[in-house]
Design a protein around this motif. Structure first.
Motif, mmCIF file in Angstrom:
data_model
loop_
_atom_site.group_PDB
_atom_site.id
_atom_site.type_symbol
_atom_site.label_atom_id
_atom_site.label_comp_id
_atom_site.label_asym_id
_atom_site.label_seq_id
_atom_site.Cartn_x
_atom_site.Cartn_y
_atom_site.Cartn_z
ATOM 1 N N SER A 80 0.834 -1.204 0.000
ATOM 2 C CA SER A 80 0.000 0.000 0.000
ATOM 3 C C SER A 80 0.867 1.252 0.000
ATOM 4 O O SER A 80 0.444 2.310 -0.474
ATOM 5 C CB SER A 80 -0.927 0.007 1.222
ATOM 6 O OG SER A 80 -0.180 0.047 2.419
ATOM 7 N N THR A 84 0.069 4.251 -2.439
ATOM 8 C CA THR A 84 -0.153 5.586 -1.878
ATOM 9 C C THR A 84 0.839 6.591 -2.461
ATOM 10 O O THR A 84 0.467 7.708 -2.814
ATOM 11 C CB THR A 84 -0.013 5.552 -0.343
ATOM 12 O OG1 THR A 84 -0.896 4.569 0.191
ATOM 13 C CG2 THR A 84 -0.343 6.893 0.273
ATOM 14 N N ILE A 105 -7.078 5.254 -2.211
ATOM 15 C CA ILE A 105 -6.450 5.061 -0.895
ATOM 16 C C ILE A 105 -7.228 4.033 -0.077
ATOM 17 O O ILE A 105 -6.645 3.158 0.581
ATOM 18 C CB ILE A 105 -6.379 6.408 -0.135
ATOM 19 C CG1 ILE A 105 -5.483 7.413 -0.873
ATOM 20 C CG2 ILE A 105 -5.884 6.199 1.294
ATOM 21 C CD1 ILE A 105 -4.045 7.012 -0.995
ATOM 22 N N ASN A 109 -5.845 0.266 1.175
ATOM 23 C CA ASN A 109 -5.883 -0.231 2.555
ATOM 24 C C ASN A 109 -6.441 -1.651 2.625
ATOM 25 O O ASN A 109 -5.998 -2.449 3.459
ATOM 26 C CB ASN A 109 -6.724 0.704 3.423
ATOM 27 C CG ASN A 109 -5.914 1.827 4.014
ATOM 28 O OD1 ASN A 109 -5.279 1.683 5.041
ATOM 29 N ND2 ASN A 109 -5.900 2.963 3.333
ATOM 30 N N THR A 297 0.508 5.025 7.540
ATOM 31 C CA THR A 297 0.248 6.325 6.906
ATOM 32 C C THR A 297 1.484 7.220 6.913
ATOM 33 O O THR A 297 1.486 8.269 6.275
ATOM 34 C CB THR A 297 -0.906 7.065 7.613
ATOM 35 O OG1 THR A 297 -0.536 7.335 8.971
ATOM 36 C CG2 THR A 297 -2.176 6.236 7.607
ATOM 37 N N ALA A 300 2.990 8.477 3.373
ATOM 38 C CA ALA A 300 2.461 9.683 2.722
ATOM 39 C C ALA A 300 2.930 10.935 3.450
ATOM 40 O O ALA A 300 3.204 11.958 2.823
ATOM 41 C CB ALA A 300 0.944 9.627 2.667
ATOM 42 N N THR A 317 -5.853 12.276 4.151
ATOM 43 C CA THR A 317 -6.967 11.372 3.846
ATOM 44 C C THR A 317 -6.623 9.940 4.250
ATOM 45 O O THR A 317 -7.473 9.218 4.780
ATOM 46 C CB THR A 317 -7.341 11.412 2.357
ATOM 47 O OG1 THR A 317 -6.177 11.172 1.560
ATOM 48 C CG2 THR A 317 -7.933 12.752 1.977
ATOM 49 N N HIS A 318 -5.373 9.529 4.005
ATOM 50 C CA HIS A 318 -4.935 8.182 4.381
ATOM 51 C C HIS A 318 -4.994 8.012 5.897
ATOM 52 O O HIS A 318 -5.512 7.014 6.415
ATOM 53 C CB HIS A 318 -3.509 7.952 3.872
ATOM 54 C CG HIS A 318 -3.074 6.533 3.909
ATOM 55 N ND1 HIS A 318 -1.763 6.145 3.762
ATOM 56 C CD2 HIS A 318 -3.771 5.379 4.091
ATOM 57 C CE1 HIS A 318 -1.683 4.831 3.830
ATOM 58 N NE2 HIS A 318 -2.887 4.345 4.038
ATOM 59 N N ASN A 322 -7.762 5.566 8.321
ATOM 60 C CA ASN A 322 -7.331 4.575 9.308
ATOM 61 C C ASN A 322 -7.676 4.995 10.740
ATOM 62 O O ASN A 322 -8.066 4.165 11.562
ATOM 63 C CB ASN A 322 -5.822 4.340 9.181
ATOM 64 C CG ASN A 322 -5.483 3.560 7.936
ATOM 65 O OD1 ASN A 322 -5.819 2.402 7.809
ATOM 66 N ND2 ASN A 322 -4.838 4.208 6.989
#
Length: 377
Positions: A80, A84, A105, A109, A297, A300, A317-318, A322
């Motif tokens: 991921s 990402t 995204i 996940n 995350t 990113a 956003t990521h 989560n």
């Protein structure tokens, strides 16, 4: 008979400092290669021009298609972090909007959980171990699937995640959320000359894109290998002793180790054998897995090191996806039991018929996404 005691002499201080400096240098080199590969990808997308941008926008204009593209790509490459990072580059180059990136995204996940499910299949010869392994492997799947089921409709109808990311970017980072620029450089103007030099010399967008993807994977794998070895994560005893004393400690260690390695794929896959062998319980593993989901995350956020507007937006956003999932399914009464019950349920099914594990893998990660992408056209 004389027996000489085995005394292990600790390494000298100078030697320890050399190891520390070497690992710090590895970290810096890996980070620079990672950011360089993203800059190169952005340059390649800009060189490829409007045709490629239109193709990407068309493919992701349907949020359902974007969701399953993110799932499939991540399931195939099993990272991921890479998906990402590529999404950051697409948004930064203007090839993809933030609203179009959010479903990708979410899909990434879900797709990243395939590795822990594959790891669970290695216990197929031992029925009871296989049941526990499948439960541990699929807990991560169900957590992300349930989070997507809650947040995808909210994003689709009200742009909850993208809107919140824009609000935070403007009010806390004092930057417009997404602002594509032809001069966008993650490394900054002073360090971007190698990207400009290679772009001018090669001059072919497709070759540049291929080179950037190779470097991106190389940097992520380099981080994993170096830091995993450094932290000694291969030792199951260390994991049990230090990481699983209580849910909050497990969550914290899952977050920290995944942030360091930049891969929830690695850390969550390490937990599956521990549950299979009854070294830890599924509930102990669950807290660690949720921490790993937040820790991943960091990739990113590392891409937003130089205050890239697009990278900040994707990072937010990521993280929000989560983090909201953890708020719902970590300590919330009743809700926290749902992923456990689903995981234990599929574990029990594999006890009756071991083919269930393979069928679940094929259906969840390949057949259903392909079918839904086809039907949503």
């Amino acid at each position: 008979m004389d027996v000489t005691p085995d005394v292990t002499t600790p390494p000298p201080v100078n030697f320890r400092w050399k190891i520390f400096l070497r690992n710090a240098a590895y970290f810096v080199v890996g980070l620079l290669i990672f950011l360089f590969s993203l800059d190169l990808m952005i340059s390649s997308l800009q060189q490829l021009g409007a045709g490629v941008s239109d193709t990407i926008l068309l493919a992701t204009s349907n949020p359902f298609t974007g969701l399953f593209i993110g799932l499939l790509v991540t399931a195939l490459i099993q990272s991921s972090s890479a998906t990402t990072s590529m999404t950051v580059a697409l948004v930064a180059s203007g090839s993809l909007s933030l609203q179009g990136a959010v479903p990708i995204i979410m899909g990434a996940n879900i797709g990243t959980t395939i590795t822990s499910t594959i790891v669970s299949l290695s216990f197929i010869n031992h029925k009871k171990e296989f049941r526990r392994a499948v439960a541990a492997g699929t807990y991560h799947d169900f957590f992300n699937i349930l989070t997507a089921l809650v947040l995808f409709p909210l994003e689709y109808n009200f742009h909850i995640l993208s809107g919140l990311a824009e609000f935070i970017a403007i009010n806390f980072f004092h930057e417009p959320a997404v602002q594509a620029s032809q001069n966008f450089k993650l490394l900054g103007p002073s360090l971007s000359w190698p990207v400009n030099f290679i772009t001018e010399k090669i001059g072919n967008g497709y070759v540049l894109a291929s080179l950037s993807i190779v470097l991106l994977f190389g940097s992520i794998l380099f981080f994993r290998k170096t830091i995993t070895s450094l932290m000694g994560l291969g030792s199951q005893e260390k994991l049990q002793r230090f990481f699983f004393k209580n849910p909050f400690k497990s969550f914290g260690w899952g977050l920290l180790t995944t942030a360091a390695i930049r891969s929830s794929t690695v850390t969550t896959s390490l937990v599956v054998p521990l549950v299979a062998k009854k070294i830890i319980k599924l509930r102990q593993a669950g807290a660690f897995i949720l921490g790993a989901n937040v820790g991943t995350t960091i990739t990113a956020f590392m891409a937003s090191t130089f205050n890239s507007n697009a990278a900040i937006s994707i990072a937010l956003t990521h993280f929000l996806f989560n983090f909201i999932g953890v708020l719902l399914f970590f300590r919330t009464p009743y809700l926290k039991e749902i992923p456990f019950k689903l995981a234990l349920g599929i574990g029990k099914l594999t006890l009756r018929n071991r083919l269930v594990g393979f069928l679940y893998l094929l259906l969840a990660f390949f057949l259903i996404p392909f079918s839904l992408i086809y039907l949503s056209q």
